[in-house]
Design a protein around this motif. Structure first.
Motif, PDB file in Angstrom:
ATOM      1  N   ALA A  74      -5.678   0.848   0.587  1.00 56.96           N
ATOM      2  CA  ALA A  74      -5.254   0.264   1.891  1.00 56.96           C
ATOM      3  C   ALA A  74      -5.866  -0.936   2.330  1.00 56.96           C
ATOM      4  CB  ALA A  74      -5.208   1.431   2.938  1.00 56.96           C
ATOM      5  N   SER A  75      -6.674  -1.573   1.368  1.00 61.31           N
ATOM      6  CA  SER A  75      -7.251  -2.847   1.901  1.00 61.31           C
ATOM      7  C   SER A  75      -6.363  -3.946   1.513  1.00 61.31           C
ATOM      8  CB  SER A  75      -8.669  -2.982   1.369  1.00 61.31           C
ATOM      9  OG  SER A  75      -8.352  -3.183  -0.007  1.00 61.31           O
ATOM     10  N   GLU A  76      -6.643  -5.250   2.188  1.00 65.77           N
ATOM     11  CA  GLU A  76      -5.867  -6.208   1.907  1.00 65.77           C
ATOM     12  C   GLU A  76      -6.323  -6.689   0.357  1.00 65.77           C
ATOM     13  OE1 GLU A  76      -8.605  -7.933   5.270  1.00 65.77           O
ATOM     14  OE2 GLU A  76      -7.558  -5.791   4.719  1.00 65.77           O
ATOM     15  N   HIS A  77      -7.664  -6.453   0.369  1.00 66.07           N
ATOM     16  CA  HIS A  77      -8.352  -6.934  -1.222  1.00 66.07           C
ATOM     17  C   HIS A  77      -7.744  -6.374  -2.205  1.00 66.07           C
ATOM     18  CE1 HIS A  77     -11.381  -7.291   2.423  1.00 66.07           C
ATOM     19  NE2 HIS A  77     -11.678  -8.173   1.885  1.00 66.07           N
ATOM     20  N   LYS A  78      -7.442  -4.983  -2.156  1.00 67.84           N
ATOM     21  CA  LYS A  78      -6.679  -4.351  -3.290  1.00 67.84           C
ATOM     22  C   LYS A  78      -5.233  -4.741  -3.290  1.00 67.84           C
ATOM     23  CE  LYS A  78      -5.667   0.110  -5.209  1.00 67.84           C
ATOM     24  NZ  LYS A  78      -5.821   1.652  -4.958  1.00 67.84           N
ATOM     25  N   ALA A  79      -4.731  -4.753  -2.157  1.00 67.36           N
ATOM     26  CA  ALA A  79      -3.012  -5.185  -2.198  1.00 67.36           C
ATOM     27  C   ALA A  79      -3.060  -6.581  -2.876  1.00 67.36           C
ATOM     28  CB  ALA A  79      -2.567  -5.250  -0.814  1.00 67.36           C
ATOM     29  N   TYR A  80      -3.874  -7.591  -2.634  1.00 66.63           N
ATOM     30  CA  TYR A  80      -3.564  -8.703  -3.175  1.00 66.63           C
ATOM     31  C   TYR A  80      -4.428  -9.224  -4.318  1.00 66.63           C
ATOM     32  CZ  TYR A  80      -0.911  -9.757   0.846  1.00 66.63           C
ATOM     33  OH  TYR A  80      -0.060  -9.740   1.978  1.00 66.63           O
ATOM     34  N   LEU A  81      -5.511  -8.637  -4.433  1.00 67.07           N
ATOM     35  CA  LEU A  81      -6.629  -9.139  -5.514  1.00 67.07           C
ATOM     36  C   LEU A  81      -6.607  -8.267  -6.708  1.00 67.07           C
ATOM     37  CD1 LEU A  81      -9.562 -10.662  -3.303  1.00 67.07           C
ATOM     38  CD2 LEU A  81      -7.549 -11.665  -4.510  1.00 67.07           C
ATOM     39  N   GLY A  82      -6.201  -6.783  -6.364  1.00 64.33           N
ATOM     40  CA  GLY A  82      -5.937  -5.762  -7.349  1.00 64.33           C
ATOM     41  C   GLY A  82      -7.339  -5.199  -7.409  1.00 64.33           C
ATOM     42  N   VAL A  99       0.884  -1.139   0.006  1.00 66.07           N
ATOM     43  CA  VAL A  99       0.016  -0.061  -0.054  1.00 66.07           C
ATOM     44  C   VAL A  99       0.883   1.186  -0.166  1.00 66.07           C
ATOM     45  CG1 VAL A  99      -1.729   1.348   1.332  1.00 66.07           C
ATOM     46  CG2 VAL A  99      -2.045  -1.111   1.250  1.00 66.07           C
ATOM     47  N   HIS A 100       2.000   1.140   0.915  1.00 70.58           N
ATOM     48  CA  HIS A 100       2.600   2.319   1.004  1.00 70.58           C
ATOM     49  C   HIS A 100       3.681   2.478   0.090  1.00 70.58           C
ATOM     50  CE1 HIS A 100       0.366   3.906   4.511  1.00 70.58           C
ATOM     51  NE2 HIS A 100       0.259   2.858   4.718  1.00 70.58           N
TER      52      HIS A 100
END
Length: 334
Positions: free
Chosen positions: A276-284, A91-92
Motif C-alpha cells: 500500500a505504499s507509493e513506492h510499491k505502486a510506482y516503482l514495483g 493498491v486496491h
C-alpha cells in the motif's frame, strides 16, 4: 508532532456529482477589469464554498475519481490528492476504498481586502475524527471562476497556532519578500528551511528551527536508504504567495516545498517496498531499476517578530507524491 495523512474515501459519487456545480454558489457577471477592492468573501459565500468542497472531496475519494476533485482543488494540493487517488487505485484496484471519514467543521475564517485577482481567504477547520486541524486557503482566479482549494496544511489539534491579526474584521497580510519587523522575510525563511531540510550542515541552519517535521523527514530518509542502493534526497522551495500577520507581530506563511527522492541500484540489487505504499505502486516490489519520486509538502510556517522567541518553524504540513521517473534494471558488468 506534525502529521500529513491524506484524506480517505467517504461517500459514493453517484448522487453528488450533479449537485457539485449547482452548489458552488452564484457565478458573478463577467467584469471588464481584473481590478477589485473588496473583502474576498462574505460568511455565506465561505460556508457555501466549504460545504461544496467537502462534498466534492468525499465524492472524489469515494469513487476514486480525480475529475471530481479538479472541480474544487487546484495547484499542489490537487497534484497531491490526485496522485493519492491514483495510488489507491493501484493498491486496491477497485472503485472505492470503502473507508468513511467525517467532514471537518469550520472554526474560523480570515478574509483579506484585496485590490486584484486572485482573491483568497483562509479557513481553519477541525477534523475531529483524525485529531487534526486544517488551515486551508481558497482562491478565486477571476470573477467568472469558482473558488478552489489551493493550500491545505494541517496540524494536530494540540498544536497552538498563533492568532492572525485582523483590523475591523479584515485580515492583515504580509508581502512575501518583506522582513520588516520579522526575524526574516517569509520567502527567505522558507528558502532557509528547504536548505536545512536538504543539508543538516547548511550554513543557514541557524536561521530556522530543526522542528518535528525536520526530525521526521530525516528519520524517514534514513529508512529509505536501502542496502544495494545509493539514495539521495533534495528539497526546494516554491514561491510564497499567501501570508498572514499574527497578533504578536509575527507572520503565518503558507509555503510549498518540493522533495525529490532518488534511488540508484547496484547491479543485481533489488528493493522490496511495503504494501500500500507509493513506492510499491510506482516503482514495483521488488524494485529492479533506478527510480525517482517527487513530492509536494504544503507547510504552515510561523515567522516570529523581531525580539520574539525562537526562529521560524513549521507548525503543520500536508503532502504526498506527485510525480515518478523510473529506469530499467541495472545490468552487471561482463
Amino acid at each position: 508532532m506534525i502529521s500529513g495523512r491524506r484524506p480517505g474515501a467517504v461517500l459514493a459519487a453517484g448522487l453528488l456529482v450533479g449537485a457539485l456545480v449547482s452548489g458552488c454558489g452564484i457565478v458573478p457577471l463577467e467584469k471588464t477589469s481584473t481590478e477589485v477592492s473588496k473583502i474576498a468573501a462574505d460568511h455565506d459565500e465561505v460556508d457555501r464554498t466549504y460545504r461544496n468542497y467537502e462534498k466534492a472531496r468525499a465524492a472524489a475519494f469515494g469513487a476514486l475519481d480525480p475529475d471530481i476533485l479538479a472541480l474544487v482543488e487546484t495547484g499542489p494540493v490537487l497534484a497531491v490528492d490526485g496522485r493519492a487517488i491514483d495510488v489507491a487505485k493501484r493498491v486496491h484496484g477497485s472503485a472505492s476504498t470503502g473507508a468513511a471519514v467525517a467532514p471537518a467543521e469550520i472554526e474560523d475564517v480570515y478574509t483579506p481586502r484585496l485590490d486584484a485577482y486572485p482573491l483568497w481567504f483562509v479557513v481553519t477547520a477541525r477534523d475531529a475524527a483524525r485529531g487534526m486541524r486544517r488551515v486551508q486557503v481558497f482562491e478565486r482566479a477571476s470573477s467568472t471562476e469558482q473558488w478552489e482549494l489551493t493550500a491545505s496544511p494541517e496540524a494536530l489539534l494540540s498544536t497552538v497556532l498563533p492568532v492572525p491579526r485582523t483590523v475591523d474584521g479584515v485580515l492583515e497580510t504580509v508581502p512575501a519578500d518583506d522582513g520588516d519587523g520579522l526575524v526574516s522575510s517569509p520567502a527567505a525563511a522558507m528558502q532557509a528551511y528547504a536548505a536545512v531540510l536538504g543539508d543538516p550542515s547548511s550554513p543557514r541552519a541557524d536561521q530556522v528551527t530543526a522542528d518535528s517535521f525536520v526530525t521526521q523527514m530525516r528519520a524517514q530518509a534514513a529508512g529509505l536508504a536501502k542496502p544495494g542502493t545509493t539514495f539521495r534526497r533534495t528539497w526546494s522551495s516554491q514561491p510564497v504567495t499567501h501570508t498572514m500577520r499574527t497578533q504578536d507581530g509575527g507572520a503565518l506563511v503558507f509555503g510549498t516545498l518540493m522533495r525529490q527522492d532518488g534511488w540508484v541500484l547496484a547491479p543485481g540489487a533489488t528493493v522490496t517496498w511495503p504494501e500500500a505504499s507509493e513506492h510499491k505502486a510506482y516503482l514495483g516490489s521488488p524494485m529492479t531499476g533506478s527510480g525517482v519520486l517527487r513530492y509536494y509538502h504544503q507547510v504552515l510556517m510561523y515567522v516570529p517578530p523581531q525580539g520574539g522567541v525562537g526562529l521560524p518553524r513549521v507548525l503543520g504540513q500536508y503532502g504526498g507524491v506527485v510525480d515518478v521517473e523510473e529506469t530499467g534494471p541495472v545490468e552487471a558488468s561482463p
